[in-house]
Scaffold this motif. Sequence first.
Motif, PDB file in Angstrom:
ATOM      1  N   UNK A   1     -22.281  23.452 -54.865  1.00 57.79           N
ATOM      2  CA  UNK A   1     -22.836  24.538 -55.485  1.00 57.79           C
ATOM      3  C   UNK A   1     -22.211  25.706 -55.890  1.00 57.79           C
TER       4      UNK A   1
ATOM      5  N   UNK B   1     -31.373  16.768 -56.502  1.00 61.15           N
ATOM      6  CA  UNK B   1     -32.274  17.752 -56.989  1.00 61.15           C
ATOM      7  C   UNK B   1     -31.522  19.115 -57.281  1.00 61.15           C
ATOM      8  N   UNK B   2     -30.448  19.248 -56.599  1.00 60.90           N
ATOM      9  CA  UNK B   2     -29.744  20.566 -57.123  1.00 60.90           C
ATOM     10  C   UNK B   2     -28.993  20.529 -58.200  1.00 60.90           C
ATOM     11  N   UNK B   3     -28.694  19.191 -59.083  1.00 57.31           N
ATOM     12  CA  UNK B   3     -27.857  18.771 -59.925  1.00 57.31           C
ATOM     13  C   UNK B   3     -26.484  19.313 -59.672  1.00 57.31           C
TER      14      UNK B   3
ATOM     15  N   UNK C   1     -21.116  25.665 -61.747  1.00 57.66           N
ATOM     16  CA  UNK C   1     -22.205  25.872 -62.439  1.00 57.66           C
ATOM     17  C   UNK C   1     -22.426  27.475 -62.760  1.00 57.66           C
TER      18      UNK C   1
ATOM     19  N   UNK D   1     -22.646  29.944 -60.582  1.00 63.02           N
ATOM     20  CA  UNK D   1     -23.500  30.768 -59.858  1.00 63.02           C
ATOM     21  C   UNK D   1     -22.716  31.907 -59.197  1.00 63.02           C
TER      22      UNK D   1
ATOM     23  N   UNK E   1     -24.096  39.692 -57.513  1.00 67.49           N
ATOM     24  CA  UNK E   1     -25.339  39.069 -57.999  1.00 67.49           C
ATOM     25  C   UNK E   1     -25.876  38.259 -56.765  1.00 67.49           C
ATOM     26  N   UNK E   2     -26.875  38.283 -56.406  1.00 65.69           N
ATOM     27  CA  UNK E   2     -27.543  37.540 -55.572  1.00 65.69           C
ATOM     28  C   UNK E   2     -28.349  36.383 -56.104  1.00 65.69           C
ATOM     29  N   UNK E   3     -28.181  35.104 -55.382  1.00 69.86           N
ATOM     30  CA  UNK E   3     -29.046  34.184 -55.938  1.00 69.86           C
ATOM     31  C   UNK E   3     -29.691  33.348 -54.790  1.00 69.86           C
ATOM     32  N   UNK E   4     -30.818  32.842 -55.156  1.00 69.55           N
ATOM     33  CA  UNK E   4     -31.448  32.068 -54.089  1.00 69.55           C
ATOM     34  C   UNK E   4     -31.776  30.628 -54.730  1.00 69.55           C
ATOM     35  N   UNK E   5     -30.865  29.711 -54.123  1.00 69.51           N
ATOM     36  CA  UNK E   5     -30.967  28.519 -54.625  1.00 69.51           C
ATOM     37  C   UNK E   5     -32.072  27.709 -54.042  1.00 69.51           C
ATOM     38  N   UNK E   6     -32.671  26.751 -55.002  1.00 68.81           N
ATOM     39  CA  UNK E   6     -33.589  25.896 -54.434  1.00 68.81           C
ATOM     40  C   UNK E   6     -34.917  26.535 -53.680  1.00 68.81           C
ATOM     41  N   UNK E   7     -35.225  27.779 -54.224  1.00 64.95           N
ATOM     42  CA  UNK E   7     -36.365  28.352 -53.316  1.00 64.95           C
ATOM     43  C   UNK E   7     -37.609  27.461 -53.597  1.00 64.95           C
TER      44      UNK E   7
ATOM     45  N   UNK F   1     -32.135  23.647 -65.431  1.00 66.80           N
ATOM     46  CA  UNK F   1     -31.880  22.138 -64.576  1.00 66.80           C
ATOM     47  C   UNK F   1     -32.223  22.259 -63.097  1.00 66.80           C
ATOM     48  N   UNK F   2     -32.053  23.239 -62.345  1.00 69.44           N
ATOM     49  CA  UNK F   2     -32.652  23.316 -61.182  1.00 69.44           C
ATOM     50  C   UNK F   2     -33.160  24.783 -60.780  1.00 69.44           C
ATOM     51  N   UNK F   3     -33.987  24.626 -59.757  1.00 66.64           N
ATOM     52  CA  UNK F   3     -34.560  25.994 -59.173  1.00 66.64           C
ATOM     53  C   UNK F   3     -33.753  27.039 -58.752  1.00 66.64           C
ATOM     54  N   UNK F   4     -33.797  28.131 -59.284  1.00 61.43           N
ATOM     55  CA  UNK F   4     -32.947  29.247 -58.787  1.00 61.43           C
ATOM     56  C   UNK F   4     -33.832  30.681 -58.791  1.00 61.43           C
ATOM     57  N   UNK F   5     -33.698  31.541 -57.972  1.00 56.78           N
ATOM     58  CA  UNK F   5     -34.374  32.802 -58.356  1.00 56.78           C
ATOM     59  C   UNK F   5     -33.358  33.696 -57.723  1.00 56.78           C
ATOM     60  N   UNK F   6     -33.823  35.213 -58.138  1.00 55.08           N
ATOM     61  CA  UNK F   6     -32.954  36.178 -57.514  1.00 55.08           C
ATOM     62  C   UNK F   6     -34.055  36.854 -56.315  1.00 55.08           C
ATOM     63  N   UNK F   7     -33.485  37.617 -55.440  1.00 50.87           N
ATOM     64  CA  UNK F   7     -34.638  38.248 -54.564  1.00 50.87           C
ATOM     65  C   UNK F   7     -35.264  39.497 -55.340  1.00 50.87           C
TER      66      UNK F   7
END
Lengths: 398, 99
Positions: free
Chosen positions: A71, A97-99, A195, A197, A202-208, B9-15
């Motif tokens: 990731x 699912x996370x590709x 990818x 990321x 930068x804050x990233x929440x993966x697969x929320x 392509x896949x699920x991602x979000x910021x807080x």
Amino acid sequence: MSEVKIITANEAAAEAAALCRVQVIAAYPITPQTPVTEELAAMVERGDLEAEYLTVESEHSAMASIVGASQVGARVFTASSANGLLYMHEMLHWAAGSRLPVVLACVNRGVGAPWTILNDQQDSISQRDTGWIQLYCRNNQEVLDTIIQAYRIAEQTLIPVMVCYDGFVLSHTNMPVEVPSQDEVDRFLPPWQGQGLLESGRFVNLNPLILSEPRPDAQGNLMPGYMELRHRLHEDVLASLAVIHHTDEEFQEIFGRSWGGLVWRYRMDDAEHALVSMGSLALEATRAADSLRVQGLRTGVIGVRAYRPFPASALVQALAAVKTVTVFEKDVSYGYAGALATDLKAALFDAGVSVKFSGFVAGLGGRDVAAGQIVQAATDAILNEPRYGWVDVRGSST
Amino acid sequence: MAETTKGPLFARSGPAPGEAGRTGDWRSHTPVIDHEKCSGKDTCLLCWLYCPDGVITPDFPLEIDVEYCKGCGVCAEECPREAITMIEGRKTPAPPKRS
């Protein structure tokens, strides 16, 4: 310069991973995969391979670690077999699912209970619906070459690839294998960029957790729902058929070897009868085809290299002119038939190809399948009523 | 989401509040801040840092956006002054009358 080495498929797999310059390896030993992990651990220990080798407490953790490393942009590798692979099942879904372009060597072994350490393909077939690409190999050279191809395929499609080869039959059998030079592999396989990321600040929440309906995010961009992402994965796995085919062609340009892409053919040009199989069993079927031809039955073999995505069109094309199709496979879907037979029959039906079709389950739990047994079952299927059957179940008729 | 030419392509979000929709109606308990215990003087902002939904303001007096607060209780757990209490129910109680 490439170099010919006399090595097992397990050693070939480890050599291939090292040549692909994998950066993170996490694996838990299980027979018959263990020598892959030992070989890679030794390479890292000696300093021959610059990679993080994570010793984990389970296969579930192995795949979870690999998912995390992939990731954030690392090229990753792991290997497993049988119940170990089944223990990864949840994380196999997570990787797809996370590709993530994860590559896993599955050293095919029968699944307990009852316990067996010997070969069949029930383990990887049981992972069919995880969203992974599955490629099956027939010899040690193909194992090495396919792992190198697998990274190209995975990184181009962002779909994980499982490279499957038969336990003991290949994993512990020495064969001459041409090991390419690092330069050649580097030319074929450039470094993966990830990818993208990881960025400072930068804050990233993966697969929320996401809901089934598409919805705008906090910035107002429309985000796909769960079902849209599932559909996208499905479409991309289907589209990877072309990538697998072309990758094998591009591989041939540099290394001079082709493995047929999606499916390979043996003596099919004038064949009236086709034997269809995967892995080392398909190679044994080529010997059976030779014998059947001596008996006057013009027989060829179709080896299925890509099982997922299922190469329906390629198979229909290859089988359009035959009178009979007989599948031999080392797996079964309890309560119906073998997985390959079921899928192939559906593909032929969809294309309106009407043939005499039989499917045989063979060689479970390491029971040896001799060419003569394939000849016997195929002769019966060709001359008599088509059926689903099992080869060499002792003490009862098949 | 990872962007490609064909879309995510896949699920991602910021807080950020609202990344998972209007999640306030998931709440079974509601955080209430005691502004006397947390006045802004030598204050830690641990609640703001820990809030998984980013719904607590970093300015004093602190406010919680209950439209998105899922009521997880992490803020109450982390507060070293025990200035946040989880009250049963989704509704915010009326502020106590100042004497």
